[in-house]
Each structure stands twice: as structure tokens, then as C-alpha cells.
Design a protein around this motif. Structure first.
Motif, PDB file in Angstrom:
ATOM      1  N   ASP A 185       0.736  -1.142   0.135  1.00 32.45           N
ATOM      2  CA  ASP A 185       0.040  -0.048  -0.027  1.00 32.45           C
ATOM      3  C   ASP A 185       1.001   1.514   0.088  1.00 32.45           C
ATOM      4  OD1 ASP A 185      -1.733   2.135   0.429  1.00 32.45           O
ATOM      5  OD2 ASP A 185      -2.811   1.223   2.263  1.00 32.45           O
ATOM      6  N   PRO A 186       1.012   2.034  -1.027  1.00 31.48           N
ATOM      7  CA  PRO A 186       1.859   3.176  -1.174  1.00 31.48           C
ATOM      8  C   PRO A 186       1.577   4.177  -0.381  1.00 31.48           C
ATOM      9  CG  PRO A 186       0.365   3.098  -3.093  1.00 31.48           C
ATOM     10  CD  PRO A 186      -0.034   1.915  -2.257  1.00 31.48           C
ATOM     11  N   GLU A 187       1.029   4.222   0.795  1.00 29.47           N
ATOM     12  CA  GLU A 187       0.712   5.256   1.898  1.00 29.47           C
ATOM     13  C   GLU A 187       1.787   5.766   2.488  1.00 29.47           C
ATOM     14  OE1 GLU A 187      -2.982   4.386   3.942  1.00 29.47           O
ATOM     15  OE2 GLU A 187      -2.195   5.664   5.535  1.00 29.47           O
ATOM     16  N   LEU A 188       2.824   5.139   2.610  1.00 31.61           N
ATOM     17  CA  LEU A 188       4.104   5.737   3.493  1.00 31.61           C
ATOM     18  C   LEU A 188       4.983   6.367   2.287  1.00 31.61           C
ATOM     19  CD1 LEU A 188       4.375   3.666   6.716  1.00 31.61           C
ATOM     20  CD2 LEU A 188       3.128   5.766   6.507  1.00 31.61           C
ATOM     21  N   ASP A 189       5.831   7.361   2.750  1.00 32.11           N
ATOM     22  CA  ASP A 189       6.893   7.622   1.780  1.00 32.11           C
ATOM     23  C   ASP A 189       8.115   6.778   2.543  1.00 32.11           C
ATOM     24  OD1 ASP A 189       8.522   9.257   0.358  1.00 32.11           O
ATOM     25  OD2 ASP A 189       9.057  10.478   2.355  1.00 32.11           O
ATOM     26  N   ASP A 190       8.326   6.447   3.928  1.00 31.57           N
ATOM     27  CA  ASP A 190       9.337   5.691   4.082  1.00 31.57           C
ATOM     28  C   ASP A 190       8.869   4.924   5.505  1.00 31.57           C
ATOM     29  OD1 ASP A 190      11.847   4.583   4.201  1.00 31.57           O
ATOM     30  OD2 ASP A 190      12.704   6.528   5.421  1.00 31.57           O
ATOM     31  N   ALA A 191       9.450   3.932   5.639  1.00 29.10           N
ATOM     32  CA  ALA A 191       9.345   3.393   7.217  1.00 29.10           C
ATOM     33  C   ALA A 191      10.836   2.820   7.439  1.00 29.10           C
ATOM     34  CB  ALA A 191       8.373   2.322   7.035  1.00 29.10           C
ATOM     35  N   LYS A 192      11.017   2.848   8.785  1.00 23.15           N
ATOM     36  CA  LYS A 192      12.326   2.385   9.219  1.00 23.15           C
ATOM     37  C   LYS A 192      12.421   1.940  10.450  1.00 23.15           C
ATOM     38  CE  LYS A 192      15.044   6.190   7.706  1.00 23.15           C
ATOM     39  NZ  LYS A 192      16.458   7.281   7.934  1.00 23.15           N
ATOM     40  N   TRP A 193      13.261   1.121  10.988  1.00 25.55           N
ATOM     41  CA  TRP A 193      13.671   0.650  12.491  1.00 25.55           C
ATOM     42  C   TRP A 193      14.587   1.771  12.914  1.00 25.55           C
ATOM     43  CZ3 TRP A 193      10.557  -2.723  14.495  1.00 25.55           C
ATOM     44  CH2 TRP A 193       9.878  -3.771  13.784  1.00 25.55           C
ATOM     45  N   PHE A 194      14.169   2.372  13.838  1.00 23.47           N
ATOM     46  CA  PHE A 194      15.018   3.298  14.749  1.00 23.47           C
ATOM     47  C   PHE A 194      15.634   2.360  15.942  1.00 23.47           C
ATOM     48  CE2 PHE A 194      12.621   5.874  12.084  1.00 23.47           C
ATOM     49  CZ  PHE A 194      13.564   6.952  11.634  1.00 23.47           C
ATOM     50  N   ASP A 195      16.818   2.640  16.360  1.00 15.47           N
ATOM     51  CA  ASP A 195      17.561   2.205  17.791  1.00 15.47           C
ATOM     52  C   ASP A 195      16.708   3.329  18.917  1.00 15.47           C
ATOM     53  OD1 ASP A 195      19.297   0.383  16.913  1.00 15.47           O
ATOM     54  OD2 ASP A 195      20.816   1.968  16.443  1.00 15.47           O
ATOM     55  N   PHE A 196      16.631   2.429  20.141  1.00 16.40           N
ATOM     56  CA  PHE A 196      15.957   3.539  21.033  1.00 16.40           C
ATOM     57  C   PHE A 196      16.938   4.696  21.247  1.00 16.40           C
ATOM     58  CE2 PHE A 196      13.245  -0.124  23.210  1.00 16.40           C
ATOM     59  CZ  PHE A 196      12.466  -0.370  21.791  1.00 16.40           C
ATOM     60  N   ALA A 197      18.119   4.530  21.405  1.00 16.39           N
ATOM     61  CA  ALA A 197      18.812   5.458  21.801  1.00 16.39           C
ATOM     62  C   ALA A 197      18.611   6.909  20.961  1.00 16.39           C
ATOM     63  CB  ALA A 197      20.512   5.198  21.711  1.00 16.39           C
ATOM     64  N   GLU A 198      18.615   6.755  19.460  1.00 18.60           N
ATOM     65  CA  GLU A 198      18.271   7.828  18.897  1.00 18.60           C
ATOM     66  C   GLU A 198      16.808   8.410  18.946  1.00 18.60           C
ATOM     67  OE1 GLU A 198      18.385   6.687  14.623  1.00 18.60           O
ATOM     68  OE2 GLU A 198      18.194   8.743  13.984  1.00 18.60           O
ATOM     69  N   VAL A 199      15.946   7.607  19.071  1.00 21.09           N
ATOM     70  CA  VAL A 199      14.579   7.924  19.411  1.00 21.09           C
ATOM     71  C   VAL A 199      14.458   8.865  20.920  1.00 21.09           C
ATOM     72  CG1 VAL A 199      12.134   7.111  19.805  1.00 21.09           C
ATOM     73  CG2 VAL A 199      13.452   6.215  18.230  1.00 21.09           C
TER      74      VAL A 199
END
Ligand code: ZN
Length: 424
Positions: free
Chosen positions: A359-373
Motif C-alpha cells: 500500500d503506497p501510503e507511506l513515503d518511508d518506514a524504518k527501524w530506529f534504535d531506542f537511543a536515537e529516539v
């Protein structure tokens, strides 16, 4: 410019250290929840109560023009209320003088009736209205009144608007995300109900005009309309009905579901962690500012559990397969009628590969490290149209503000909500 976010409401219940809190963690109250009012929904059909509440000296009226409330400052910080004498020229002496049966008999579709909502009473006010029904209720009543100039009350509304708009007291602008938490909750109730009433002037079954009843929480399809009587031809033909005000039949009047109720659309919003529990899945839409990410979200569909809706949405938008889902907290969202159901889900080990192809709804999706978040929660949060804080460095992750449930979900997850050590 970066803006200071309002404080969130306190957990909406007493006894914070209960057994349930120890097992599942402290309850999170999101922005737009945590209203100080007791809605007394069972008294909405008691017109004697509403009539007394209307005219009590402790009563507050929230005026709304095009769904925007009167606020006390240019920064939309606090609601500005008015009294009964102010609104009387618009609403009339007593819009609750008649019981529901008489309201049906007197119904006239050509009469302009300003929409009113009974919002509840603030029981912290001890010298408020003292009402003895089956039980005794004491508190300051709150009503919302739509003063958008229209129909026969156009002039009265314009006059009232001219009178109340003075200096810093003005009708709000844009989405009101800076109101203090208790006002935001009261406004959310008013906005959602005024909007629902305005969008449902006709019966969904038969297409005839409907009437607001039950303190603004229901709409009924009356069987008669005095406007028809006035329009009926003077000549007595054989075809003339016995009662000229009678309306064509409607199925909603014969069944048990003879009313239309306010709408709330359930929406799932979820923080998804990887199987190892050290990364969080975030996505972004094309229209968002650069580097801005948030949790995935979508409408729950008919005949689907919340857990299933979470798994389906995450699969559709990001290709990730989610296993266990737990509900975290919820947020009323009055733009226009959503209930955001916040959940935390965990990906299954073999289902962590992101795929945006379904479903082309998102421009991007990523896994982020907790520290960066965690870092982004400290320096990179803001309202969607606002600048990030002064410590933010261009290129760093940006996240929604604390008033958004997405922020609360992300905060919980990176602080151990889904880790083994956390009490759950
Ligand atoms: Zn109908």
C-alpha cells in the motif's frame, strides 16, 4: 518558532497505586481526555434538570462559531465562557421548557433552533446547582452553544459575537492544541457533538429533517412537522391528509433504533518493536517536514478486533508481521470524530523486513534504535507546523509533540514498556 506544549492531564482516576496499576503500569491520560466534568448522561432526557441547569448562576456557556470556541488569549490557552443573560437573545428564554414528547408535537422544520450541548457539571464547585433527582447532584453546569450566524437567529448571533469579541477574547483559530488540558477535554466534547449535529440535519433512513434531543446527544425523526401544516393548500381536496402536519412514514419511528447517535470512528495507532525489543518502527508521510517520523496508524474496519486492525495496518503499510499486541492508552480526537486507540505490538522474528510495496501510503518506514529516539524525544518534538526546539540539529529525527498519543506510545516503548524487565 518552537512552542511550549501544554501539560498533559493527570491519570483520570483516583487511587493511582491500585493493584491494576501495579500489574499493568500507570494509566496514561492523553490530551483531549481527562475532562473535569461529570457528564450525567442519564439526566439528558430530564428537561426539568436541563432547564434549571441552564439558568443557574454557576452555569458556563462555551460559544462556538464555525466550531471554534471563544478563547481568552491569542495563543488559545484558555476557554472564555459567558453566562445565561449573554446567550438568552440567541437561545431564547428556555429551550428546555418542553419534554421530548411535546418537542415532537411542536416540531417545526422551518424554525431555527441554535444547537446546544449539555456537557456536564463540574462537581468541584460546591455552591453550584443542587439538583435532587433520584440522587442528588451538585456542581456547576456547562453548555456549548453554536452561535454561527444563520436563519432567524442570525442577527442575535452577530450581536452576541460583537459583544464578546473584545481585545484578547476572540474565537480560536486552527487546531486548538495549546489549550490547557482540562479546557481541551471540555472543548473536544463540545466540538465533536456540535460537528456531528451539524453534519446530520437529515434522517439517514427517510431523508426528512431531524431534531436534536437529549441535550444534543441524539437526533430524532419526528412524525409531524408544523411547517407542513402551514404549507398545506387551503382548498379541501379528497387527497388532503387528516393531519396536514403529518410527515411520510419512516422506519426509524417503528423500530427500537428510532434515533441517530453521535459518531466516533475507532482508529488504531501503534508503536511496533522488533523481536529483540531494541528497535521501534516509525514511518513518514510525503507531506510531513523532512526527518519527521511517527507511529503508523489507520482506521479499524468493521468486524475486526483492535489487535487484528493493528496487525493488518502494519502489514499493509510496512510489510511487517506483528505478533502480540497490547493496548496502551487511548485518545479522543475531535477532528472530526476519532478515538485513537494506542497499542504496542511486537514483530515476529521472521517478519521484520520492511516492504512498502503493498500500500503506497507511506513515503518511508524504518527501524530506529531506542537511543536515537530518546534523543529525538528530548530535542526534536514539536507540532507539525512548528519548529523543533533550540537544541535540534538539522538532519536529526523529528517526532510529534507530547499532546499526540504517538509521542506517548514512543516514549513508553523506548523507556521499557515492551522489554522483559518492565512490569507489564
Ligand atoms: Zn426518518
Amino acid at each position: 518558532m518552537s512552542k511550549k506544549q501544554p501539560d498533559l492531564p493527570l491519570p483520570a482516576h483516583p487511587d493511582v497505586d491500585s493493584m491494576l496499576s501495579r500489574k499493568f503500569g500507570r494509566e496514561v491520560a492523553n490530551y483531549f481526555a481527562g475532562s473535569p466534568l461529570n457528564r450525567l448522561g442519564f439526566l439528558r432526557s430530564d428537561h426539568v434538570f436541563l432547564s434549571r441547569a441552564l439558568r443557574h448562576p454557576s452555569t458556563s456557556f462555551m460559544l462556538c462559531k464555525d466550531l471554534q470556541p471563544l478563547v481568552q488569549s491569542a495563543e488559545n490557552k484558555k476557554l472564555a465562557y459567558v453566562g445565561y443573560e449573554d446567550v438568552k437573545p440567541v437561545i431564547g428564554e428556555d429551550p428546555y421548557a418542553l419534554g421530548e414528547k411535546e418537542m415532537h408535537e411542536q416540531y417545526n422544520s422551518e424554525k431555527t433552533v441554535p444547537q446546544m450541548i449539555f456537557l456536564g457539571i463540574d462537581e468541584r464547585v460546591k455552591d453550584g446547582l443542587d439538583y435532587q433527582g433520584k440522587n442528588r447532584y451538585i456542581g456547576a453546569p456547562y453548555f456549548a452553544v453554536d452561535v454561527t450566524p444563520r436563519g432567524s437567529v442570525k442577527e442575535a448571533c452577530e450581536k452576541l459575537i460583537g459583544k464578546v469579541e473584545q481585545g484578547d477574547v476572540q474565537f480560536g483559530k486552527g487546531r486548538l492544541m495549546e489549550l490547557e488540558a482540562s479546557d481541551a477535554a471540555i472543548y473536544a466534547e463540545a466540538r465533536q457533538l456540535l460537528d456531528w449535529n451539524a453534519r446530520n440535519p437529515f434522517c439517514a433512513q427517510c431523508g426528512q429533517p431531524t431534531m436534536s434531543v437529549n441535550g444534543g446527544f441524539k437526533r430524532a425523526c419526528p412524525s409531524t412537522d408544523l411547517a407542513r401544516k402551514a404549507a398545506a393548500p387551503m382548498s379541501t381536496t379528497a387527497a388532503a391528509p387528516a393531519n396536514p402536519s403529518e410527515r411520510p412514514p419512516c422506519a426509524t419511528r417503528t423500530g427500537v433504533s428510532n434515533l441517530s447517535f453521535p459518531r466516533t470512528d475507532p482508529t488504531v495507532i501503534m508503536a511496533v518493536v522488533n523481536h529483540a525489543g531494541d528497535k521501534i518502527l516509525l514511518g513518514r508521510q510525503r507531506r510531513w517536514p523532512p526527518y519527521w517520523y511517527s507511529t503508523l496508524a489507520g482506521f479499524a474496519e468493521p468486524a475486526e478486533s483492535i489487535e487484528e486492525a493493528v496487525r493488518r495496518e502494519v502489514y499493509e503499510e510496512a510489510g511487517i508481521f506483528v505478533g502480540r499486541v497490547v493496548i496502551h492508552s487511548t485518545q479522543p480526537w475531535p477532528y472530526p470524530a476519532n478515538l485513537m486507540i494506542g497499542a504496542v505490538g511486537q514483530a515476529v522474528p521472521e517478519g521484520e523486513t520492511i516492504d512498502l510495496g503493498n500500500d503506497p501510503e507511506l513515503d518511508d518506514a524504518k527501524w530506529f534504535d531506542f537511543a536515537e529516539v530518546r534523543d529525538a524525544l528530548r530535542v526534536g518534538t514539536s507540532g507539525l507546523g512548528d519548529a523543533a526546539g533550540p537544541e535540534y540539529k538539522e538532519g536529526g529525527l523529528r517526532l510529534p509533540p507530547s499532546t499526540a498519543i504517538a509521542n506517548q506510545l514512543i516514549t513508553s516503548v523506548v523507556n521499557g514498556f515492551a522489554s522483559v524487565e518492565a512490569k507489564m
